[in-house]
Design a protein around this motif. Structure first.
Motif, PDB file in Angstrom:
ATOM      1  N   ASN A  53     -30.208 -34.744  21.201  1.00  0.00           N
ATOM      2  CA  ASN A  53     -29.760 -34.786  20.067  1.00  0.00           C
ATOM      3  C   ASN A  53     -30.271 -33.436  19.268  1.00  0.00           C
ATOM      4  OD1 ASN A  53     -27.677 -36.719  19.543  1.00  0.00           O
ATOM      5  ND2 ASN A  53     -29.480 -38.343  19.855  1.00  0.00           N
ATOM      6  N   LYS A  54     -31.515 -33.822  18.990  1.00  0.00           N
ATOM      7  CA  LYS A  54     -31.538 -32.294  18.657  1.00  0.00           C
ATOM      8  C   LYS A  54     -31.583 -30.489  19.379  1.00  0.00           C
ATOM      9  CE  LYS A  54     -36.184 -33.867  16.024  1.00  0.00           C
ATOM     10  NZ  LYS A  54     -37.168 -34.034  15.366  1.00  0.00           N
ATOM     11  N   ALA A  55     -31.237 -31.388  20.527  1.00  0.00           N
ATOM     12  CA  ALA A  55     -30.957 -29.059  21.060  1.00  0.00           C
ATOM     13  C   ALA A  55     -29.764 -29.726  20.651  1.00  0.00           C
ATOM     14  CB  ALA A  55     -32.133 -30.302  22.678  1.00  0.00           C
ATOM     15  N   PHE A  56     -28.919 -30.643  21.579  1.00  0.00           N
ATOM     16  CA  PHE A  56     -27.372 -30.284  21.421  1.00  0.00           C
ATOM     17  C   PHE A  56     -25.979 -30.869  20.555  1.00  0.00           C
ATOM     18  CE2 PHE A  56     -29.365 -30.390  25.679  1.00  0.00           C
ATOM     19  CZ  PHE A  56     -29.040 -29.065  26.013  1.00  0.00           C
ATOM     20  N   GLY A  57     -27.001 -31.547  19.486  1.00  0.00           N
ATOM     21  CA  GLY A  57     -26.350 -32.388  18.533  1.00  0.00           C
ATOM     22  C   GLY A  57     -25.421 -31.553  17.888  1.00  0.00           C
ATOM     23  N   ASP A  58     -24.524 -31.833  17.017  1.00  0.00           N
ATOM     24  CA  ASP A  58     -24.253 -31.145  15.704  1.00  0.00           C
ATOM     25  C   ASP A  58     -24.941 -31.495  14.257  1.00  0.00           C
ATOM     26  OD1 ASP A  58     -22.570 -29.231  16.378  1.00  0.00           O
ATOM     27  OD2 ASP A  58     -21.551 -31.288  17.164  1.00  0.00           O
ATOM     28  N   LEU A  59     -25.972 -30.230  13.830  1.00  0.00           N
ATOM     29  CA  LEU A  59     -25.820 -30.629  12.003  1.00  0.00           C
ATOM     30  C   LEU A  59     -26.424 -29.773  11.213  1.00  0.00           C
ATOM     31  CD1 LEU A  59     -27.243 -33.097  10.478  1.00  0.00           C
ATOM     32  CD2 LEU A  59     -29.543 -32.207  11.428  1.00  0.00           C
ATOM     33  N   VAL A  60     -25.251 -29.303  10.438  1.00  0.00           N
ATOM     34  CA  VAL A  60     -25.561 -28.153   9.631  1.00  0.00           C
ATOM     35  C   VAL A  60     -25.304 -28.384   8.000  1.00  0.00           C
ATOM     36  CG1 VAL A  60     -24.413 -27.051  11.520  1.00  0.00           C
ATOM     37  CG2 VAL A  60     -23.082 -27.903   9.554  1.00  0.00           C
ATOM     38  N   TYR A  61     -26.157 -27.494   7.406  1.00  0.00           N
ATOM     39  CA  TYR A  61     -25.707 -27.593   5.429  1.00  0.00           C
ATOM     40  C   TYR A  61     -24.371 -26.780   5.999  1.00  0.00           C
ATOM     41  CZ  TYR A  61     -29.899 -29.147   3.957  1.00  0.00           C
ATOM     42  OH  TYR A  61     -31.670 -30.315   3.991  1.00  0.00           O
ATOM     43  N   ASP A  62     -23.586 -27.292   5.210  1.00  0.00           N
ATOM     44  CA  ASP A  62     -22.376 -26.466   4.058  1.00  0.00           C
ATOM     45  C   ASP A  62     -23.352 -25.330   3.758  1.00  0.00           C
ATOM     46  OD1 ASP A  62     -20.331 -24.921   2.781  1.00  0.00           O
ATOM     47  OD2 ASP A  62     -19.890 -27.215   1.739  1.00  0.00           O
TER      48      ASP A  62
END
Length: 292
Positions: free
Chosen positions: A257-266
């Protein structure tokens, strides 16, 4: 001369910031304080203009954790931070910079974080940081400015966490899945420059520093491999395998999840009036891998 106290001796961020500020020894005086021994409470805070609080426990393995271990996170990440801030305020320190983390959003359904997204920690690690943020901010007044930093994954030469794991994979694997994902990341020198600007501009508030470009895990692994002259082939069509790994319990699911998931700040959340992004993603990887 700006007198800075970094609470958290031998921490990766603390040592990096000290080195960065000491490029200008006529402008900054930097002291680091070991918070693991009770004697820190005897240290005189009154001679400092700024306290940068980086002491804390990170990289939590939230699997099988005892109640005692969970309480330690609150003791160190929350109570120690509040006690340090209170001591700084009492000693008339002008600014307190608290190192929080993007982890405070770990329980949110959204993977695109905006300024309107409410923090929702997933576990005790994220909650210990979120509790500290709220309590420390209550201490702010006109004479005591509070800066809260919520950086995404920090990486650089000698860093811990996911980057070295990915670097290890990039040097050993002949193939790697080509996955379309986006992550916010922050190179250590970009963070150091941001902290320097927080001090110079006597800032207060909550900030979200990140690199000027989002990171795609597959592209980053390819960059690391290229920098190290290792041939690696990016293979498309592995999305089903990655999704399967992400659903697995324990360490594999967490890392996937950490490596391949999405998680971004605008990106708009991370803009600042002065440029702090001293290195691009490509330059930062070369520096991290010791190739520049």
């Amino acid at each position: 001369m700006i007198n800075v106290l970094i609470t958290g001796a031998n921490s990766y961020i603390g040592m990096s910031v000290e080195k960065w500020l000491m490029k200008e020894p006529k402008k900054y005086s930097v002291t680091t304080l070991d918070m693991t021994k009770p004697k820190w409470r005897e240290h005189d805070f009154s001679k400092y203009d700024v306290v940068l609080h980086v002491a804390g426990i990170a990289h939590a393995d939230v699997g099988n954790v005892t109640e005692e271990k969970k309480q330690l996170y609150y003791k160190v990440n929350t109570e120690l931070a509040v006690e340090t801030a209170e001591k700084a305020k009492k000693a008339s320190v002008k600014q307190f910079i608290f190192m929080s983390s993007m982890i405070v959003y770990s329980g949110c359904k959204e993977t695109f974080i905006t300024k309107d997204t409410e923090p929702k920690p997933l576990n005790f690690y994220g909650d210990s940081k979120w509790q500290a943020e709220q309590k420390v901010q209550k201490l702010e007044n006109v004479n005591f400015k509070i800066v809260v930093l919520r950086p995404p994954m920090i990486y650089g030469k000698g860093s811990k966490g996911n980057y070295p794991e990915l670097a290890k994979l990039s040097s050993k694997m002949p193939v790697f899945p080509k996955v379309k994902n986006k992550r916010s990341m922050l190179y250590i020198d970009n963070l150091c420059q941001f902290i320097k600007l927080m001090i110079d501009n006597e800032e207060s508030g909550v900030f979200f520093p990140q690199n000027s470009e989002y990171t795609n895990t597959s592209e980053m692994v390819k960059m690391i491999a290229d920098v190290n002259n290792h041939k690696i082939f990016m293979v498309p069509g592995f999305n089903w395998a990655v999704k399967l790994m992400q659903k697995m319990p324990g360490k594999i699911g967490k890392l996937s999840n950490k490596a391949f998931g999405d998680l971004v700040y605008d990106m708009s959340m991370s803009e600042y009036k002065d440029n702090y992004r001293v290195n691009t993603l490509k330059e930062s990887i070369k520096l991290t891998e010791g190739k520049l």
